[in-house]
Design a protein around this motif. Structure first.
Motif, PDB file in Angstrom:
ATOM      1  N   ASN A   8     -33.071 -28.886   6.295  1.00 38.57           N
ATOM      2  CA  ASN A   8     -32.195 -29.994   6.700  1.00 38.57           C
ATOM      3  C   ASN A   8     -30.736 -29.736   6.326  1.00 38.57           C
ATOM      4  N   LEU A   9     -30.462 -28.611   5.695  1.00 34.46           N
ATOM      5  CA  LEU A   9     -29.091 -28.291   5.287  1.00 34.46           C
ATOM      6  C   LEU A   9     -28.511 -27.235   6.219  1.00 34.46           C
ATOM      7  N   PRO A  10     -27.401 -27.553   6.918  1.00 33.55           N
ATOM      8  CA  PRO A  10     -26.786 -26.565   7.809  1.00 33.55           C
ATOM      9  C   PRO A  10     -25.984 -25.527   7.020  1.00 33.55           C
ATOM     10  N   ASP A  11     -25.646 -24.434   7.678  1.00 29.03           N
ATOM     11  CA  ASP A  11     -24.748 -23.403   7.120  1.00 29.03           C
ATOM     12  C   ASP A  11     -25.284 -22.749   5.854  1.00 29.03           C
ATOM     13  N   CYS A  12     -26.600 -22.693   5.704  1.00 30.03           N
ATOM     14  CA  CYS A  12     -27.132 -22.058   4.498  1.00 30.03           C
ATOM     15  C   CYS A  12     -28.522 -21.490   4.761  1.00 30.03           C
ATOM     16  N   ASP A  13     -28.959 -20.652   3.834  1.00 27.02           N
ATOM     17  CA  ASP A  13     -30.301 -20.085   3.864  1.00 27.02           C
ATOM     18  C   ASP A  13     -30.814 -20.139   2.431  1.00 27.02           C
ATOM     19  N   ILE A  14     -31.525 -21.225   2.110  1.00 26.94           N
ATOM     20  CA  ILE A  14     -32.001 -21.465   0.744  1.00 26.94           C
ATOM     21  C   ILE A  14     -33.504 -21.713   0.773  1.00 26.94           C
ATOM     22  N   SER A  15     -34.235 -20.991  -0.089  1.00 28.35           N
ATOM     23  CA  SER A  15     -35.681 -21.203  -0.231  1.00 28.35           C
ATOM     24  C   SER A  15     -35.996 -21.471  -1.695  1.00 28.35           C
ATOM     25  N   THR A 133     -35.899 -20.015 -13.145  1.00 23.97           N
ATOM     26  CA  THR A 133     -35.822 -20.976 -14.246  1.00 23.97           C
ATOM     27  C   THR A 133     -36.987 -20.767 -15.209  1.00 23.97           C
ATOM     28  N   LEU A 134     -36.663 -20.702 -16.501  1.00 26.16           N
ATOM     29  CA  LEU A 134     -37.673 -20.661 -17.566  1.00 26.16           C
ATOM     30  C   LEU A 134     -37.344 -21.773 -18.556  1.00 26.16           C
ATOM     31  N   GLY A 135     -38.361 -22.514 -18.981  1.00 27.58           N
ATOM     32  CA  GLY A 135     -38.136 -23.587 -19.947  1.00 27.58           C
ATOM     33  C   GLY A 135     -37.893 -24.924 -19.269  1.00 27.58           C
ATOM     34  N   GLN A 136     -36.986 -25.695 -19.817  1.00 25.86           N
ATOM     35  CA  GLN A 136     -36.718 -27.061 -19.365  1.00 25.86           C
ATOM     36  C   GLN A 136     -36.321 -27.120 -17.895  1.00 25.86           C
ATOM     37  N   GLU A 137     -36.949 -28.005 -17.134  1.00 26.25           N
ATOM     38  CA  GLU A 137     -36.513 -28.184 -15.741  1.00 26.25           C
ATOM     39  C   GLU A 137     -35.164 -28.908 -15.728  1.00 26.25           C
ATOM     40  N   ARG A 138     -34.331 -28.520 -14.758  1.00 30.63           N
ATOM     41  CA  ARG A 138     -33.010 -29.144 -14.602  1.00 30.63           C
ATOM     42  C   ARG A 138     -32.739 -29.368 -13.124  1.00 30.63           C
ATOM     43  N   TYR A 139     -31.906 -30.377 -12.835  1.00 32.60           N
ATOM     44  CA  TYR A 139     -31.504 -30.630 -11.453  1.00 32.60           C
ATOM     45  C   TYR A 139     -30.395 -29.679 -11.038  1.00 32.60           C
ATOM     46  N   PHE A 140     -30.522 -29.164  -9.816  1.00 36.52           N
ATOM     47  CA  PHE A 140     -29.565 -28.265  -9.187  1.00 36.52           C
ATOM     48  C   PHE A 140     -28.931 -29.049  -8.052  1.00 36.52           C
ATOM     49  N   HIS A 141     -27.615 -29.250  -8.104  1.00 32.78           N
ATOM     50  CA  HIS A 141     -26.902 -30.028  -7.091  1.00 32.78           C
ATOM     51  C   HIS A 141     -26.180 -29.101  -6.124  1.00 32.78           C
ATOM     52  N   LEU A 142     -26.200 -29.480  -4.843  1.00 29.74           N
ATOM     53  CA  LEU A 142     -25.478 -28.754  -3.802  1.00 29.74           C
ATOM     54  C   LEU A 142     -24.549 -29.712  -3.079  1.00 29.74           C
ATOM     55  N   LYS A 143     -23.366 -29.247  -2.683  1.00 27.13           N
ATOM     56  CA  LYS A 143     -22.506 -30.047  -1.800  1.00 27.13           C
ATOM     57  C   LYS A 143     -21.771 -29.115  -0.855  1.00 27.13           C
ATOM     58  N   HIS A 144     -21.627 -29.551   0.391  1.00 30.60           N
ATOM     59  CA  HIS A 144     -20.950 -28.756   1.415  1.00 30.60           C
ATOM     60  C   HIS A 144     -19.445 -28.765   1.155  1.00 30.60           C
ATOM     61  N   ARG A 145     -18.807 -27.651   1.401  1.00 29.65           N
ATOM     62  CA  ARG A 145     -17.369 -27.535   1.125  1.00 29.65           C
ATOM     63  C   ARG A 145     -16.525 -28.452   2.002  1.00 29.65           C
ATOM     64  N   THR A 146     -16.886 -28.596   3.282  1.00 33.36           N
ATOM     65  CA  THR A 146     -16.029 -29.340   4.209  1.00 33.36           C
ATOM     66  C   THR A 146     -16.669 -30.642   4.711  1.00 33.36           C
ATOM     67  N   LYS A 147     -17.995 -30.683   4.809  1.00 29.34           N
ATOM     68  CA  LYS A 147     -18.686 -31.895   5.277  1.00 29.34           C
ATOM     69  C   LYS A 147     -19.122 -32.694   4.052  1.00 29.34           C
ATOM     70  N   LYS A 148     -18.228 -33.560   3.592  1.00 28.14           N
ATOM     71  CA  LYS A 148     -18.394 -34.224   2.295  1.00 28.14           C
ATOM     72  C   LYS A 148     -19.664 -35.071   2.197  1.00 28.14           C
ATOM     73  N   GLU A 149     -20.198 -35.486   3.346  1.00 28.98           N
ATOM     74  CA  GLU A 149     -21.404 -36.318   3.315  1.00 28.98           C
ATOM     75  C   GLU A 149     -22.670 -35.491   3.041  1.00 28.98           C
ATOM     76  N   LEU A 150     -22.556 -34.166   3.127  1.00 31.81           N
ATOM     77  CA  LEU A 150     -23.724 -33.306   2.940  1.00 31.81           C
ATOM     78  C   LEU A 150     -23.886 -32.937   1.467  1.00 31.81           C
ATOM     79  N   LYS A 151     -24.918 -33.514   0.859  1.00 28.28           N
ATOM     80  CA  LYS A 151     -25.232 -33.257  -0.547  1.00 28.28           C
ATOM     81  C   LYS A 151     -26.743 -33.144  -0.678  1.00 28.28           C
ATOM     82  N   HIS A 152     -27.192 -32.428  -1.709  1.00 25.99           N
ATOM     83  CA  HIS A 152     -28.633 -32.287  -1.923  1.00 25.99           C
ATOM     84  C   HIS A 152     -28.867 -32.015  -3.401  1.00 25.99           C
ATOM     85  N   LYS A 153     -30.018 -32.453  -3.923  1.00 25.31           N
ATOM     86  CA  LYS A 153     -30.383 -32.046  -5.284  1.00 25.31           C
ATOM     87  C   LYS A 153     -31.844 -31.647  -5.319  1.00 25.31           C
ATOM     88  N   LEU A 154     -32.128 -30.690  -6.188  1.00 24.10           N
ATOM     89  CA  LEU A 154     -33.445 -30.081  -6.254  1.00 24.10           C
ATOM     90  C   LEU A 154     -33.792 -29.868  -7.718  1.00 24.10           C
TER      91      LEU A 154
END
Length: 195
Positions: A8-15, A133-154
């Motif tokens: 669902n995220l444009p301009d990227c290739d993340i797995s 990642t090893l140990g404590q789980e943490r949230y990873f945040h993403l935001k698009h450089r130009t399309k400010k409404e595009l954000k994601h966390k994992l």
């Protein structure tokens, strides 16, 4: 191995692979790295002020190539047998020959990594970054450089692999934010190709 592709995220290739390393093996690696890695804390310059970087780091490689970011230049240690084992497992899965691994130790919720892209010139045009990642789980945040409404966390889990490829670093920023929760240590291995 479960694979989540962030389609669902444009301009990227993340797995994302939640169980790239078994829990038992991840526990062994975590304890070993925590005790044996020569962790260092460098100073970084932010808006003209000098601060202690809010995490500990170390660089390992199969060569002597240094790596520079945020006015810090790191010189590598030689790959350990454990890092070589993980590197081989990665390379068998994604067919990339990684030269280097930048390790981060987040000691608690106040340790963090601010908004950035892994786009240093040593990494080339469309870098492949394999983050474990090893140990404590943490949230990873993403935001698009130009399309400010595009954000994601994992949520990055113990033993997981986050793989960023293609044009991701051109279009997206990412961070590991601070948290007020009482949490344990997290070790992050980021395998890269440093030219």
């Amino acid at each position: 191995m479960q694979n989540l592709i962030l389609q669902n995220l444009p301009d990227c290739d993340i797995s994302y692979f939640s169980d790239f390393i078994t829990q038992e093996k991840a526990n062994i690696f975590f304890e070993r790295f925590k005790k044996t890695i020569p962790w260092q804390q460098d100073d970084i310059k932010v808006f003209g002020k000098i601060y202690a970087q809010p995490r500990l780091t170390a660089l390992f490689a199969g060569n002597k190539n240094s790596y520079s970011y945020s006015n810090i230049t790191m010189h590598p240690h030689e790959f350990t047998p454990e890092l070589l084992e993980i590197k081989k497992k990665l390379e068998n899965k994604i067919d990339v020959s990684f030269t280097s691994c930048l390790l981060n130790l987040y000691r608690d919720g106040q340790d963090s990594n601010g908004w950035h892209a892994d786009n240093e010139k040593e990494l080339g045009t469309n870098p492949v970054i394999a983050s474990i990642t090893l140990g404590q789980e943490r949230y990873f945040h993403l935001k698009h450089r130009t399309k400010k409404e595009l954000k994601h966390k994992l949520l990055l889990e113990h033993g997981s692999l986050l793989l960023m490829k293609g044009a991701t670093q051109h279009h997206w920023l990412h961070q590991i934010p601070k948290t007020k929760k009482l949490i344990k240590e997290r070790i992050n291995l980021t395998f890269r190709v440093i030219k």
